[in-house]
Design a protein around this motif. Structure first.
Motif, short mmCIF file in Angstrom:
data_model
loop_
_atom_site.label_atom_id
_atom_site.label_comp_id
_atom_site.label_asym_id
_atom_site.label_seq_id
_atom_site.Cartn_x
_atom_site.Cartn_y
_atom_site.Cartn_z
N GLY A 174 44.71 6.44 27.44
CA GLY A 174 45.16 7.36 26.41
C GLY A 174 44.20 7.56 25.27
N ASP A 175 43.11 6.80 25.21
CA ASP A 175 42.18 6.90 24.09
C ASP A 175 41.13 7.97 24.28
OD1 ASP A 175 43.34 5.00 22.53
OD2 ASP A 175 42.13 3.35 23.30
N ALA A 176 40.90 8.43 25.50
CA ALA A 176 39.80 9.35 25.77
C ALA A 176 40.28 10.80 25.75
CB ALA A 176 39.17 9.02 27.11
N ASN A 177 39.56 11.67 25.04
CA ASN A 177 39.83 13.10 25.01
C ASN A 177 38.56 13.85 25.38
OD1 ASN A 177 42.49 12.81 24.01
ND2 ASN A 177 41.71 12.60 21.93
N HIS A 178 38.72 15.03 25.97
CA HIS A 178 37.57 15.90 26.17
C HIS A 178 37.23 16.54 24.83
CE1 HIS A 178 35.20 19.34 27.63
NE2 HIS A 178 34.95 18.58 28.69
N TRP A 179 35.93 16.78 24.59
CA TRP A 179 35.52 17.31 23.29
C TRP A 179 36.16 18.67 23.01
CZ3 TRP A 179 33.27 21.94 22.33
CH2 TRP A 179 32.70 22.63 23.40
N LEU A 180 36.36 19.50 24.07
CA LEU A 180 36.94 20.82 23.86
C LEU A 180 38.40 20.71 23.43
CD1 LEU A 180 36.46 23.83 23.98
CD2 LEU A 180 37.09 23.79 26.41
N GLU A 181 39.11 19.74 23.97
CA GLU A 181 40.49 19.50 23.53
C GLU A 181 40.52 19.12 22.06
OE1 GLU A 181 44.10 16.26 24.28
OE2 GLU A 181 42.40 16.35 25.67
N THR A 182 39.60 18.28 21.64
CA THR A 182 39.52 17.88 20.23
C THR A 182 39.19 19.07 19.34
OG1 THR A 182 38.79 15.65 20.85
CG2 THR A 182 38.34 16.38 18.60
N ALA A 183 38.21 19.88 19.75
CA ALA A 183 37.82 21.05 18.96
C ALA A 183 38.97 22.03 18.85
CB ALA A 183 36.61 21.72 19.60
N TRP A 184 39.69 22.26 19.94
CA TRP A 184 40.84 23.18 19.91
C TRP A 184 41.93 22.66 18.98
CZ3 TRP A 184 45.95 22.46 21.68
CH2 TRP A 184 46.73 23.62 21.72
N ARG A 185 42.21 21.38 19.07
CA ARG A 185 43.27 20.81 18.24
C ARG A 185 42.92 20.84 16.76
NH1 ARG A 185 43.29 15.65 16.84
NH2 ARG A 185 41.92 15.12 18.60
N ARG A 186 41.65 20.62 16.44
CA ARG A 186 41.22 20.54 15.05
C ARG A 186 41.04 21.91 14.39
NH1 ARG A 186 41.65 16.07 11.77
NH2 ARG A 186 41.34 14.16 13.03
N THR A 187 40.82 22.95 15.18
CA THR A 187 40.48 24.25 14.59
C THR A 187 41.54 25.34 14.83
OG1 THR A 187 39.22 24.94 16.57
CG2 THR A 187 38.03 23.76 14.84
N ARG A 188 42.54 25.07 15.63
CA ARG A 188 43.50 26.12 15.97
C ARG A 188 44.29 26.59 14.75
NH1 ARG A 188 47.57 22.27 19.55
NH2 ARG A 188 48.17 20.85 17.85
N THR A 189 44.65 25.66 13.84
CA THR A 189 45.47 26.05 12.70
C THR A 189 44.75 27.00 11.74
OG1 THR A 189 46.75 24.00 12.83
CG2 THR A 189 46.81 25.20 10.74
N PRO A 190 43.54 26.69 11.27
CA PRO A 190 42.89 27.65 10.36
C PRO A 190 42.64 29.00 11.00
CG PRO A 190 41.37 25.88 10.98
CD PRO A 190 42.73 25.47 11.41
N PHE A 191 42.26 29.03 12.28
CA PHE A 191 42.02 30.32 12.93
C PHE A 191 43.32 31.07 13.15
CE2 PHE A 191 37.85 28.52 13.91
CZ PHE A 191 37.03 29.63 13.76
N ALA A 192 44.40 30.38 13.50
CA ALA A 192 45.68 31.05 13.70
C ALA A 192 46.23 31.61 12.39
CB ALA A 192 46.69 30.07 14.31
N VAL A 193 46.13 30.83 11.31
CA VAL A 193 46.59 31.30 10.00
C VAL A 193 45.77 32.51 9.56
CG1 VAL A 193 46.75 30.71 7.55
CG2 VAL A 193 47.51 29.08 9.28
N THR A 194 44.46 32.47 9.79
CA THR A 194 43.60 33.59 9.42
C THR A 194 43.98 34.84 10.21
OG1 THR A 194 41.78 32.08 8.92
CG2 THR A 194 41.22 34.39 9.28
N ALA A 195 44.20 34.69 11.51
CA ALA A 195 44.58 35.83 12.34
C ALA A 195 45.89 36.45 11.87
CB ALA A 195 44.68 35.41 13.81
N LEU A 196 46.86 35.61 11.53
CA LEU A 196 48.16 36.10 11.07
C LEU A 196 48.02 36.84 9.74
CD1 LEU A 196 51.22 36.30 11.26
CD2 LEU A 196 51.37 34.04 10.20
N MET A 197 47.28 36.25 8.81
CA MET A 197 47.10 36.88 7.51
C MET A 197 46.39 38.23 7.63
SD MET A 197 48.46 35.30 4.97
CE MET A 197 47.57 36.14 3.66
N LEU A 198 45.34 38.30 8.45
CA LEU A 198 44.61 39.55 8.60
C LEU A 198 45.44 40.60 9.32
CD1 LEU A 198 40.93 38.45 9.34
CD2 LEU A 198 42.12 38.78 7.17
N ALA A 199 46.30 40.17 10.25
CA ALA A 199 47.20 41.12 10.89
C ALA A 199 48.16 41.73 9.88
CB ALA A 199 47.98 40.42 12.01
#
Length: 227
Positions: A174-199
């Motif tokens: 359970g300790d190992a993650n793929h780097w892309l999973e980590t990047a998605w988890r860490r960056t999805r919120t700011p990009f999603a909030v930005t997309a919603l606000m700009l919409a």
């Protein structure tokens, strides 16, 4: 010898990055390049016939996000020979720590939204500059959000890359993650909030000026109307 946990490795790598590197400066460059990709995506979508800002702006944010993830991969590959190897060697010396909605409500909301945009239309000369300011502030806050967390994100990417490359067999499953999973988890919120606000901002602009396909066109139309 007990191997350190992923969290311990991340903390140690973050301290090293903050001491020996410039993670926030590097992240600022990546964010700027991703933002440029988003603007180019917006331009391309506009010339491809996507006139609706409420749709085009979120799609441009999606383009920027994809470019950002690609840039993270490039950054990780550039650092792989140095930091990923060190994540496997130096961090192994750390000791392991112990322990383990209703229809009526929608109608009311629609009525409130209509009243809001009616009020904006009555003060058109103030509404569009305000929307432009909120547009810029939204982008700046999203960039600041990502840049502020750069040391942790970079550290997690390096550690996860090291674990998946050569150290996975030493860790609990359970300790190992793929780097892309980590990047998605860490960056999805700011990009999603930005997309919603700009919409929402795009929808507001085209409610005030239905014929406009860009914020600049809407402001030019408002200026011409006032003249």
């Amino acid at each position: 010898m007990k191997w350190p946990s992923r969290n311990e490795r991340v903390r140690a790598m973050r301290q090293r990055l903050e001491t020996q590197g410039w993670p926030r400066l590097q992240m600022s460059l990546l964010v700027a390049l991703a933002g440029a990709a988003g603007f180019l995506g917006n331009w391309g979508l506009l010339h491809a016939g996507f006139g609706k800002m409420a749709l085009r702006y979120p799609l441009a944010v999606l383009v920027a996000w994809g470019a950002f993830l690609a840039l993270l991969w490039v950054w990780l590959k550039a650092r792989e020979s140095e930091d990923v190897a060190d994540a496997g060697d130096a961090l192994d010396l750390l000791p392991e720590s112990g322990g383990a909605p209703a229809r009526a409500g929608n109608a009311a909301s629609d009525a409130g939204t209509g009243d809001l945009f009616d009020g904006l239309a009555a003060a058109d000369e103030f509404a569009l500059p305000l929307i432009a300011i909120v547009f810029v502030v939204t982008l700046l806050l999203a960039a600041l959000w990502i840049v502020t967390g750069a040391p942790t994100l970079f550290a997690e990417l390096l550690v996860d890359s090291a674990l998946s490359a050569s150290l996975y067999h030493r860790m609990r499953h359970g300790d190992a993650n793929h780097w892309l999973e980590t990047a998605w988890r860490r960056t999805r919120t700011p990009f999603a909030v930005t997309a919603l606000m700009l919409a929402l901002l795009g929808f507001a602009v085209q409610t005030l000026h239905p014929g406009a396909h860009t914020l600049g066109q809407a402001m030019a139309a408002a200026h011409a109307r006032n003249d």
